[in-house]
Design a protein around this motif. Structure first.
Motif, short mmCIF file in Angstrom:
data_model
loop_
_atom_site.label_atom_id
_atom_site.label_comp_id
_atom_site.label_asym_id
_atom_site.label_seq_id
_atom_site.Cartn_x
_atom_site.Cartn_y
_atom_site.Cartn_z
N ASN A 145 31.50 28.77 16.44
CA ASN A 145 31.24 27.39 16.04
C ASN A 145 30.53 27.35 14.69
N VAL A 155 32.93 28.56 11.80
CA VAL A 155 33.95 27.57 11.44
C VAL A 155 33.35 26.47 10.59
N ALA A 212 34.05 25.81 6.69
CA ALA A 212 34.59 24.50 6.32
C ALA A 212 33.75 23.85 5.23
N SER A 263 36.85 16.80 7.51
CA SER A 263 37.78 17.19 8.58
C SER A 263 38.97 18.00 8.06
N THR A 279 37.85 21.47 7.62
CA THR A 279 37.64 22.07 8.94
C THR A 279 38.97 22.48 9.55
N TRP A 280 39.98 21.62 9.47
CA TRP A 280 41.31 21.95 9.99
C TRP A 280 41.92 23.12 9.23
N PHE A 289 40.35 26.25 10.49
CA PHE A 289 40.85 26.49 11.85
C PHE A 289 42.25 27.10 11.81
N SER A 348 42.16 30.69 10.36
CA SER A 348 41.56 31.58 11.36
C SER A 348 42.54 31.87 12.49
N SER A 349 43.27 30.84 12.91
CA SER A 349 44.26 31.02 13.98
C SER A 349 45.37 31.97 13.55
#
Length: 197
Positions: free
Chosen positions: A48, A51, A55, A83, A86-87, A90, A93-94
């Protein structure tokens, strides 16, 4: 060292969950489960933090127009949260996680984090010299001893990784250096825009 007092090295090297196995020996099956839950909470908490930190770093670079797609990544939602950045973190990272090589990812990230820690502690020393009268709400106790110890400890981790995991270290440095030409391009672009205006 604590693990080795409980389980011999030949058993520890065969397990992927050393903390849970040591806890089972010390506290029984329930103790092992309890420690595993604690580790999961710690991992999710750390994730958490990473990320949101990544971001915010992406958002800050986008605000200064230093990265591609800055116009999208610097936008915030109605609550003032970046946001899009942040996306972006994400999704990247994925994609890393899809490789399935979690040891590689943790080795790379740990190595790179220590490099940045070392730079941060050098930054503390540099700022103290270049801006001695700046307001500092927090001062490092026992300055300059603490930053010097931190730099030495970080250097030991970095050098050890380079010696023992040269390929990972080289890959990490390579990924980091990929950002330099991108940053230089946007820096040059900004200077051109200032000259033209």
């Amino acid at each position: 060292v604590a693990y080795l007092w409980v389980l011999p090295a030949d058993q520890l090297m065969l397990t992927e969950t050393p903390a849970a196995d040591v806890s089972k020996v010390l506290f029984g099956a329930r103790g092992g489960q309890f420690v595993s839950i604690g580790i999961l909470i710690s991992v999710f908490g750390g994730l958490n933090g990473y990320v949101f930190t990544a971001a915010r770093s992406t958002f800050t670079l986008a605000q200064s127009d230093r990265i591609p797609f800055s116009n999208v990544l610097k936008k915030v939602n109605k609550n003032g949260v970046p946001s899009n950045a942040t996306w972006f973190v994400f999704i990247v990272s994925s994609l890393y996680c899809l490789t399935g090589k979690y040891d590689l990812l943790t080795d790379l990230s740990t190595f790179m984090v220590w490099n940045f820690y070392i730079l941060t502690f050098f930054g503390v020393i540099k700022l103290r010299k270049s801006h001695p009268d700046a307001e500092r709400p927090y001062k490092v106790p026992f300055y300059p001893v603490i930053p010097i110890i931190a730099i030495a400890g970080g250097a030991a981790v970095v050098i050890s990784t380079i010696i023992t995991q040269f390929t990972y270290a080289l890959a990490g440095i390579g990924i980091m250096l990929l950002g330099l030409p991108v940053y230089a391009y946007y820096e040059k672009k900004e200077k051109k825009e200032k000259l033209n205006s």
